[in-house]
Design a protein around this motif. Structure first.
Motif, mmCIF file in Angstrom:
data_model
loop_
_atom_site.group_PDB
_atom_site.id
_atom_site.type_symbol
_atom_site.label_atom_id
_atom_site.label_comp_id
_atom_site.label_asym_id
_atom_site.label_seq_id
_atom_site.Cartn_x
_atom_site.Cartn_y
_atom_site.Cartn_z
ATOM 1 N N PRO A 218 47.943 23.987 27.926
ATOM 2 C CA PRO A 218 49.245 23.595 28.299
ATOM 3 C C PRO A 218 49.267 22.014 28.485
ATOM 4 O O PRO A 218 48.104 21.190 28.740
ATOM 5 C CB PRO A 218 49.476 24.162 29.751
ATOM 6 N N GLY A 219 50.442 21.595 28.480
ATOM 7 C CA GLY A 219 50.667 20.290 28.259
ATOM 8 C C GLY A 219 50.640 19.654 29.753
ATOM 9 O O GLY A 219 50.009 18.538 29.740
ATOM 10 N N LYS A 220 50.721 20.152 30.860
ATOM 11 C CA LYS A 220 50.697 19.777 32.271
ATOM 12 C C LYS A 220 49.368 19.400 32.324
ATOM 13 O O LYS A 220 48.987 18.562 33.124
ATOM 14 C CB LYS A 220 51.292 20.684 33.003
ATOM 15 N N THR A 221 48.300 20.451 31.704
ATOM 16 C CA THR A 221 46.860 20.200 32.143
ATOM 17 C C THR A 221 46.261 18.914 31.357
ATOM 18 O O THR A 221 45.761 18.661 31.722
ATOM 19 C CB THR A 221 46.151 21.394 31.569
ATOM 20 N N TYR A 222 46.991 18.732 30.037
ATOM 21 C CA TYR A 222 46.581 17.544 29.375
ATOM 22 C C TYR A 222 46.890 16.173 30.270
ATOM 23 O O TYR A 222 46.280 15.300 29.971
ATOM 24 C CB TYR A 222 47.058 17.776 28.045
ATOM 25 N N MET A 223 48.204 16.498 30.702
ATOM 26 C CA MET A 223 48.509 15.139 31.454
ATOM 27 C C MET A 223 47.639 14.878 32.372
ATOM 28 O O MET A 223 47.330 13.659 32.979
ATOM 29 C CB MET A 223 49.850 15.433 32.177
ATOM 30 N N ILE A 224 46.946 15.786 33.188
ATOM 31 C CA ILE A 224 45.976 15.726 34.236
ATOM 32 C C ILE A 224 44.542 15.070 33.821
ATOM 33 O O ILE A 224 44.208 14.106 34.043
ATOM 34 C CB ILE A 224 45.923 16.908 35.140
ATOM 35 N N ILE A 225 44.478 15.754 32.701
ATOM 36 C CA ILE A 225 43.185 15.462 31.875
ATOM 37 C C ILE A 225 43.296 14.073 31.585
ATOM 38 O O ILE A 225 42.294 13.118 31.678
ATOM 39 C CB ILE A 225 42.661 16.433 30.925
ATOM 40 N N ALA A 226 44.172 13.543 31.006
ATOM 41 C CA ALA A 226 44.426 12.278 30.400
ATOM 42 C C ALA A 226 44.600 11.200 31.647
ATOM 43 O O ALA A 226 43.806 10.067 31.288
ATOM 44 C CB ALA A 226 45.646 12.202 29.695
ATOM 45 N N ILE B 121 47.881 11.054 25.109
ATOM 46 C CA ILE B 121 48.593 10.862 26.365
ATOM 47 C C ILE B 121 48.315 9.712 27.028
ATOM 48 O O ILE B 121 48.952 8.921 27.785
ATOM 49 C CB ILE B 121 48.803 12.209 27.205
ATOM 50 N N GLY B 122 46.879 9.533 27.336
ATOM 51 C CA GLY B 122 46.326 8.506 27.923
ATOM 52 C C GLY B 122 46.463 7.184 27.280
ATOM 53 O O GLY B 122 46.728 5.904 28.152
ATOM 54 N N PHE B 123 46.851 7.001 25.909
ATOM 55 C CA PHE B 123 47.071 5.869 25.335
ATOM 56 C C PHE B 123 48.539 5.400 25.724
ATOM 57 O O PHE B 123 48.799 4.276 25.962
ATOM 58 C CB PHE B 123 47.184 6.069 23.769
ATOM 59 N N VAL B 124 49.619 6.451 26.048
ATOM 60 C CA VAL B 124 50.827 6.115 26.513
ATOM 61 C C VAL B 124 50.669 5.467 27.903
ATOM 62 O O VAL B 124 51.395 4.469 28.385
ATOM 63 C CB VAL B 124 51.591 7.215 26.318
ATOM 64 N N TYR B 125 49.984 6.036 28.738
ATOM 65 C CA TYR B 125 49.722 5.689 30.157
ATOM 66 C C TYR B 125 49.310 4.151 30.152
ATOM 67 O O TYR B 125 49.833 3.238 30.875
ATOM 68 C CB TYR B 125 48.535 6.503 30.824
ATOM 69 N N ILE B 126 48.213 4.019 29.442
ATOM 70 C CA ILE B 126 47.635 2.606 29.462
ATOM 71 C C ILE B 126 48.706 1.509 28.944
ATOM 72 O O ILE B 126 48.996 0.480 29.547
ATOM 73 C CB ILE B 126 46.335 2.292 28.666
ATOM 74 N N LEU B 127 49.254 1.825 27.747
ATOM 75 C CA LEU B 127 50.178 1.082 27.245
ATOM 76 C C LEU B 127 51.468 0.690 28.078
ATOM 77 O O LEU B 127 51.974 -0.412 28.283
ATOM 78 C CB LEU B 127 50.813 1.571 25.738
ATOM 79 N N THR B 128 51.928 1.777 28.863
ATOM 80 C CA THR B 128 53.005 1.447 29.790
ATOM 81 C C THR B 128 52.505 0.594 30.879
ATOM 82 O O THR B 128 53.256 -0.310 31.437
ATOM 83 C CB THR B 128 53.465 2.885 30.124
ATOM 84 N N GLY B 129 51.286 0.783 31.404
ATOM 85 C CA GLY B 129 50.824 0.051 32.603
ATOM 86 C C GLY B 129 50.524 -1.262 32.181
ATOM 87 O O GLY B 129 50.539 -2.298 33.046
ATOM 88 N N LEU B 130 50.139 -1.699 31.002
ATOM 89 C CA LEU B 130 49.900 -3.058 30.374
ATOM 90 C C LEU B 130 51.351 -3.827 30.261
ATOM 91 O O LEU B 130 51.513 -4.867 30.565
ATOM 92 C CB LEU B 130 49.210 -3.111 29.248
ATOM 93 N N LEU B 131 52.228 -3.201 29.675
ATOM 94 C CA LEU B 131 53.609 -3.829 29.705
ATOM 95 C C LEU B 131 54.132 -4.122 30.868
ATOM 96 O O LEU B 131 54.833 -4.808 30.973
ATOM 97 C CB LEU B 131 54.339 -2.652 28.838
ATOM 98 N N CYS B 132 53.772 -3.240 32.014
ATOM 99 C CA CYS B 132 54.459 -3.405 33.137
ATOM 100 C C CYS B 132 53.986 -4.452 34.011
ATOM 101 O O CYS B 132 54.684 -5.331 34.731
ATOM 102 C CB CYS B 132 54.376 -2.383 34.306
ATOM 103 N N VAL B 133 52.510 -4.765 33.710
ATOM 104 C CA VAL B 133 51.900 -5.958 34.373
ATOM 105 C C VAL B 133 51.796 -7.166 33.729
ATOM 106 O O VAL B 133 51.406 -8.221 34.026
ATOM 107 C CB VAL B 133 50.602 -5.455 34.999
#
Length: 389
Positions: free
Chosen positions: A130-138, A255-267
Motif C-alpha cells: 500500500p501507498g501509506k506503507t511506502y510513505m512511512i518507509i520513504a 517518494i523520498g525524493f519528493v520529501y527531500i526536494l520539498t525540504g531543500l526548497l523550503c530551507v
C-alpha cells in the motif's frame, strides 16, 4: 449435489468448500469440511507458492539456502565496499561537506530511475504494498540516508560508520515491538559481542583522532534510530504483501525524493548546492552516479537478504561489511592506526558468526550448541575407559 435452491452466498461458499459425509457407528452423519480457495480468490502470501526472487537477473529461487545466503552476502560486500569508498571520496572534495542532503537528493533520484528501469524489465509490474506503507518507509529511508550523509560534514568517516554499526540492538528491539519477535541467547550474545567490539573501535578512534562533534553525533544517532526501524518495516511489508525488490526501491526512493526536494526548497539550500556541483560536475555528479549505482545494486541484495533470512541477518551482514569498510578506509585514506582496531574487529566478526550460525542452523542442517555440547561430553565419556587401561 444440486445447489440451485441455495442463496448466492451459500452457493459461493459451497463452490470453495468440499464436504465429505462420514457415517458414525450409531448411524449419525458427520461432516468433514476442507476449505479450498476458489479460482478468483487471492491466497495469502504466507501460504501461496513463493515467486521467483531475482536480483540483478540472478534467479535465487533455483539455489539452496546456503547458496542464496552466499550470493547475497557476496553482493552486499562487493557493491557496498565500493559504495563506501566513493562516499568518502565525494566528501573529501573541498567545499562539499555542507551539501550532504543534496547528495542524498541526487542519490534518491538515481535510485528511482534504476528502480523504474528494473521494474519495466520484470513481468509483474503491479504495486502490491500500500501507498501509506511506502510513505512511512520513504520517511525512514530519508532519515537514515539523509542524516547519515549529512553527519559526514561533522564526523570523520570511520566514526560515522562505527555509529551506524551499532544499530544491531535497536533492530532487535524494533523486531520485538514492531513484529513481536523473540530472540534466542545466541542472537543476544551476537548483538552484545558486536556492540562491545564497535564500542572498542570508537574508544580507539577517540584516542587517536578525537574528531567528534555534538551535531554530528546527534545526526548519526537519529539516522541510527531510523535505520533500526526500517529493516523491520520492510521485512513485514514484503512478507505480508509479497512485494518485489524493484517495487520497494522504486516507490520508497521516489517518494523520498519528493520529501527531500520539498525540504531543500523550503530551507533554501537547493540553489547553493546545485551551483557548487555545477562547478565540479565530475567529482560531484560523476562520483554520485557510480556511488548511487553501486548503492542500488547493494540495496537489491540487502532486500533479498531481508526477504529470505529476515532483518536481523541482513543487518548483521551489513554490519560486517561496515567493519570491512573501515579497514579499507584506513588503507586508502591516511589515518592513525592501533592494534586495538584488530581486536575489536575480531570481536565483531565473532558476533557475526554467532548470529549467522543461529539464524541458518535449521536451513543448513547445522548442529545446535546443545548438540555440540552433548557430542563433546559423549566423546569424553568414550575416552575414559581407554585412559584407565
Amino acid at each position: 449435489m444440486d445447489h440451485s435452491n441455495e442463496p448466492p452466498a451459500a452457493a459461493e461458499t459451497m463452490s470453495s468448500i468440499g464436504k465429505f459425509s462420514l457415517i458414525g457407528y450409531n448411524g449419525s452423519r458427520k461432516h468433514l469440511s476442507i476449505s479450498i480457495p476458489s479460482s478468483n480468490e487471492v491466497m495469502s502470501p504466507h501460504i501461496k507458492s513463493v515467486e521467483e526472487l531475482r536480483v540483478l537477473g540472478i534467479n535465487l529461487s533455483n539455489f539452496s539456502a546456503p547458496t542464496q545466503f552466499f550470493i547475497c552476502v557476496a553482493g552486499v560486500f562487493v557493491f557496498y565496499l565500493i559504495y563506501g569508498y566513493l562516499q568518502e571520496l565525494i566528501f573529501s572534495v573541498e567545499g562539499f561537506r555542507p551539501f550532504g542532503w543534496y547528495l542524498t537528493l541526487v542519490q534518491f533520484g538515481f535510485y528511482s530511475m534504476f528502480g523504474l528501469v528494473e521494474l519495466q524489465l520484470t513481468q509483474d509490474k503491479r504495486r502490491r504494498i500500500p501507498g501509506k506503507t511506502y510513505m512511512i518507509i520513504a520517511f525512514l529511508t530519508v532519515g537514515t540516508m539523509g542524516l547519515s550523509n549529512t553527519s559526514l560534514g561533522y564526523l570523520n568517516y570511520p566514526t560515522q560508520v562505527i555509529f551506524k554499526c551499532c544499530k544491531l540492538i535497536p533492530v532487535m528491539i524494533g523486531g520485538v515491538f514492531i513484529q513481536g519477535k523473540r530472540y534466542n541467547l545466541a542472537d543476544v550474545s551476537a548483538a552484545l559481542c558486536m556492540s562491545l567490539g564497535l564500542i572498542w573501535f570508537t574508544l580507539a578512534d577517540s584516542k587517536l583522532a578525537p574528531n567528534f562533534n555534538l551535531t554530528g553525533v546527534l545526526l548519526i544517532s537519529l539516522a541510527l534510530c531510523a535505520d533500526a526501524a526500517i529493516g523491520n518495516v520492510q521485512e513485514k511489508a514484503m512478507k505480508l504483501h509479497n512485494g518485489s525488490n524493484s517495487e520497494m526501491v522504486l516507490y520508497s526512493y521516489s517518494i523520498g525524493f519528493v520529501y527531500i526536494l520539498t525540504g531543500l526548497l523550503c530551507v533554501g539550500d537547493l540553489g547553493p548546492a546545485a551551483a557548487f556541483c555545477s562547478e565540479h560536475p565530475v567529482t560531484t555528479y560523476g562520483y554520485a552516479f557510480f556511488f548511487s549505482l553501486t548503492g542500488y545494486f547493494g540495496i537489491s541484495f540487502v532486500l533479498a537478504l531481508i526477504k529470505l533470512f529476515g532483518a536481523l541477518v541482513a543487518v548483521t551482514v551489513t554490519t560486517g561489511r561496515k567493519a570491512m569498510t573501515i579497514v579499507l578506509s584506513f588503507m586508502f585514506f591516511a589515518k592513525p592506526f592501533t592494534f586495538q582496531y584488530i581486536w575489536a574487529g575480531l570481536l565483531v566478526l565473532f558476533g557475526i558468526f554467532l548470529n549467522v550460525y543461529s539464524k541458518n542452523r535449521d536451513k543448513m542442517r547445522l548442529p545446535s550448541i546443545q548438540d555440540l555440547r552433548s557430542w563433546l561430553l559423549n566423546g569424553k565419556k568414550a575416552r575414559l575407559p581407554s585412559q584407565n587401561v
